[in-house]
Design a protein around this motif. Structure first.
Motif, mmCIF file in Angstrom:
data_model
loop_
_atom_site.group_PDB
_atom_site.id
_atom_site.type_symbol
_atom_site.label_atom_id
_atom_site.label_comp_id
_atom_site.label_asym_id
_atom_site.label_seq_id
_atom_site.Cartn_x
_atom_site.Cartn_y
_atom_site.Cartn_z
ATOM 1 N N ARG A 38 0.829 -1.202 0.000
ATOM 2 C CA ARG A 38 0.000 0.000 0.000
ATOM 3 C C ARG A 38 0.865 1.254 0.000
ATOM 4 O O ARG A 38 1.933 1.283 0.616
ATOM 5 N N SER A 39 0.386 2.300 -0.674
ATOM 6 C CA SER A 39 1.142 3.548 -0.767
ATOM 7 C C SER A 39 1.001 4.404 0.481
ATOM 8 O O SER A 39 1.892 5.188 0.806
ATOM 9 N N HIS A 40 -0.117 4.275 1.167
ATOM 10 C CA HIS A 40 -0.371 5.069 2.358
ATOM 11 C C HIS A 40 -0.955 4.179 3.457
ATOM 12 O O HIS A 40 -1.465 3.098 3.197
ATOM 13 N N ILE A 41 -0.892 4.680 4.678
ATOM 14 C CA ILE A 41 -1.441 3.959 5.823
ATOM 15 C C ILE A 41 -2.905 4.370 6.003
ATOM 16 O O ILE A 41 -3.194 5.554 6.167
ATOM 17 N N PRO A 42 -3.857 3.427 5.974
ATOM 18 C CA PRO A 42 -5.277 3.784 6.022
ATOM 19 C C PRO A 42 -5.835 3.950 7.430
ATOM 20 O O PRO A 42 -7.038 4.052 7.610
#
Length: 762
Positions: free
Chosen positions: A538-542
């Motif tokens: 994943r590109s970002h932390i959700p």
């Protein structure tokens, strides 16, 4: 009054008299019930309807289980009225629409009555004629009256049936032990086998007799096909032509694609695509031929493992696809248990509550959900799972993985040879947008490292390691670091090493800490080419970090503990290029330093010289600092930190992306990237200079003239110069180029040494 109108009036009057007869006819028609036994029906469950699956108190009487065939497709056997039918479809048929049948019989009865009255009156049947407007209106009114009457009666029937079912349910509830109530309330007729994708012969060899019984899981089938935010999706059974089969990308409709964009940030991957893929989809086998040709290890001689998966607000399909792949792709004898550690998922993620508990209770491998109660983070969550584990080996996985065929045996075999070996699988990439499964060719294989940003990075397998393993692609590769999300370790050895640092928060840098500790304290760290596990990157932390902390604050704390305990004087380099480290709060590290001393661990220079000689740290250099243009006062910025991208000129800000070193190889280096000038178009790009052979490339070498303040490119003899404005991403930036040396101000540069907080060079 016309004869046709008179007939219609008669029909309307007769309608009310025949309803009771029609109701009985419908019941007998749909149920095949003998009229003599009509009074013996106790409940609706006793009726065997033609179009309904028979509901039995014993599941085995109804569902014979999936029977594996050569093509791997499973079919469900369903017993219908008077015969058995094998259905290849995966969806349960909807109940028949009673209104349609009733309406048909009513109209048939009306037509027959009209024909009889016409015959009594001596009227011969006539061919249909074109109706007048008035006659059409009369017929429409009659049809509307009949349809409304039917709808009203059907509504009354449904209310009566609902009351009847509620009464029966209340009666059953009063007679049911509360402890058994949840079990009885689970939907019947919706039980499917959790089947393994391993060949039947291999599966029989790996499973003891008591484990060959059919195991079932309860699956909800009453959910929408396309999920809304927070929705548990409809169950998707396996199909050879299903979405994502063989690791292929999922193709969405325009409507689904729009929904996927709206819901992407919920999990930071395409949840719509994931929900269309079966939990047990097939994947390509990426193992080298030498792994496949190797004789499999003796399962009885390998240790068992507890698989620990920590999750927080995870999607239903990605979490369960991880679990199912572990079960389907692992020999049963090697799996002690699966532990799912729920790190305080939010209540609105309802699928991670009772639904998950009920699902895992039906799995053929003992699977438990351990709830932390409060947010503890990945590191502490893993420690909680380890404390409750039963096996001699623990295997850590992330909650959005897919294990491939033969993934577990090589990991256990390495630990069986040497319990001080920590082994990781090759981590294949699952696309966060299409869920396509991709793997790296062994000719381009990678190992783990780290750089200036103190983060894990993949680097090409160095020549020294290629020489060690030779041409055998099945030999485990030694790696300076591991990614940390997926690995196996002997539990007692892990405890001997001190487990994870309890002072680390949430997650970040724990993979580097355990990598340094293993190597410096006498262990071995390898990546096994015969073991493959896919991972959604994943590109970002959700989600938010615990206690409201920012990722930057958490990572700084963890990094400082890592630097202070394990990296000796090298910590001064990181503290110099990250001024915030010097003032960061990172807790007391005295106990970890005592642990290091008690284990007799080697120093960090030993690690760099023997395990990671390809490191990018500036252990020898002539200048370290920003490269500043004399003409406009701007600084060279590495910007996107990617190979073959263009460095740019921007306002000087003193940040990490503007720090370069002019090293002993004459490279202008930032971490693993060096400035390179093209001999074709004179442009300057960022090129990889991780390996020593890359550092010696003439296109990456520059000399500095202190008198003229120019960087001269050794390959072309030209000078570094300010370039032109170019569009990069969403803005215009000044790029770099090389021109004939002319002494103009745009070719003049300063590179002053930045202040440091300590000595780290050798």
């Amino acid at each position: 009054m016309s004869k046709r109108r008179r007939y219609c009036c008669k029909i309307v009057i007769l309608t009310s008299l025949v309803w009771s007869m029609l109701d009985l006819m419908l019941i007998f028609q749909f149920t095949n019930v003998n009229p003599e036994n009509a009074g013996n029906l106790n409940t609706g469950d006793d009726i065997d309807e033609k179009f309904f699956v028979r509901i039995s108190n014993d599941h085995d009487d109804v569902i014979k289980g999936r029977q594996r065939q050569q093509n791997g497709q499973a079919k469900i056997q369903r017993e219908l009225a008077g015969k058995k039918e094998s259905l290849g479809t995966h969806s349960v048929k909807n109940k028949p629409v009673t209104e349609t049948k009733r309406k048909y019989l009513l109209r048939k009865f009306i037509d027959e009555e009209i024909a009889k009255m016409n015959a009594d009156d001596g009227v011969k049947p006539v061919e249909p004629i074109q109706k007048t407007k008035g006659e059409k209106e009369e017929n429409n009114l009659l049809s509307k009256f009949i349809e409304e009457d039917i709808a009203k009666l059907n509504s009354e029937d449904r209310k009566l049936e609902s009351l009847k079912q509620q009464k029966q349910k209340n009666k059953e509830d009063s007679q049911t032990d509360p402890r058994e109530k949840r079990k009885l309330e689970q939907p019947q007729g919706k039980v499917v086998e959790v089947q393994q994708n391993l060949p039947k012969q291999q599966r029989q060899q790996q499973q003891p007799e008591e484990d060959k019984q059919l195991e079932h899981v309860v699956v909800e089938e009453e959910q929408p096909t396309i999920p809304r935010l927070g929705h548990k999706p409809k169950f998707v059974p396996w199909s050879p032509d299903g979405y994502g089969e063989h690791g292929k990308a999922v193709q969405l409709t325009q409507e689904e694609d729009e929904l996927s964009k709206k819901t992407f940030n919920q999990f930071e991957f395409n949840i719509v695509a994931s929900d269309k893929i079966a939990l047990n989809r097939t994947l390509p086998d990426p193992r080298p031929q030498s792994c496949k040709a190797k004789s499999p290890p003796n399962i009885s001689e390998l240790p068992k493992t507890s698989v620990i998966i920590v999750f927080h607000n995870e999607a239903w399909t990605t979490l369960l696809r991880t679990v199912i792949s572990v079960i389907n792709m692992s020999p049963r004898q090697l799996l002690e248990e699966i532990l799912l550690v729920d790190d305080a998922s939010l209540p609105d993620k309802y699928w991670l509550q009772e639904d998950l508990d009920e699902y895992v209770a039906k799995l053929p491998v003992p699977t438990r959900v351990i709830r932390t109660g409060e947010r503890v983070g990945l590191i502490q969550g893993r420690l909680i799972g380890l404390q409750q584990s039963k096996a001699d080996v623990v295997t850590f996985l992330d909650s959005h993985c897919e294990c491939n065929v033969g993934w577990l045996e090589p990991l256990m075999a390495e630990i069986a040879k040497d319990r001080t070996t920590v082994v990781s699988p090759i981590i294949d990439v699952i696309s966060d947008s299409t869920f396509q499964y991709s793997f790296i060719d062994m000719r381009n294989e990678l190992i783990g490292g780290f750089g200036w940003w103190l983060e894990f990075k993949w680097f090409p397998l160095p020549q020294r390691e290629r020489d060690r393993v030779g041409s055998d692609e099945s030999i485990p590769r030694r790696t300076p670091t591991i990614a940390g999300g997926l690995f196996s370790i002997d539990k007692k050895y892990f405890q001997h090493l001190g487990l994870y640092d309890p002072g680390f928060d949430t997650w970040g840098a724990e993979n580097l800490e355990i990598s340094f500790r293993v190597w410096q304290c006498g262990g071995t760290l390898v990546i096994h080419p015969c073991s493959h596990v896919g991972h959604v990157f994943r590109s970002h932390i959700p989600y938010k970090y615990k206690d409201g902390k920012t990722p930057g604050t958490t990572l700084t704390r963890n990094n400082m503990r890592l630097l202070d305990v394990w990296m000796d004087n090298i910590k001064y380099f990181y503290m110099s290029i990250n001024p915030g480290y010097s003032t960061a709060e990172y807790g007391d590290t005295s106990e970890r330093k005592i642990l290091r001393q008690s284990l007799g661990c080697k120093d960090f220079n030993w690690y760099l010289n023997n395990i990671y000689p390809d490191n990018t740290l500036p252990l020898k250099y002539t200048r370290l600092g920003p490269i500043k243009n004399v003409e406009n006062g701007q600084c060279v910025d590495i910007y996107r930190r990617k190979a073959y991208e263009s460095p740019v000129l921007v306002e000087c800000h003193g940040g990490m992306t503007q720090i370069f070193v002019h090293n002993q190889h004459s490279n202008l280096q930032h971490d693993h990237l060096c400035l390179a000038a093209s001999t074709k178009d004179n442009t300057v790009k960022e090129r990889s200079c991780f390996l020593d052979e890359e550092k010696e490339n003439p296109e990456l070498r520059w000399s500095y003239d202190w008198q003229t303040k120019t960087f001269v490119h050794m390959s072309t003899g030209r000078c570094l110069d300010r370039g032109t404005l170019s569009w990069i991403e969403n803005g215009q930036f000044l790029t770099l180029k090389v021109n004939f040396c002319s002494g103009v101000f745009s070719q003049q540069w300063t590179m002053d040494n930045m202040p440091t907080v300590g000595k780290w060079t050798v």
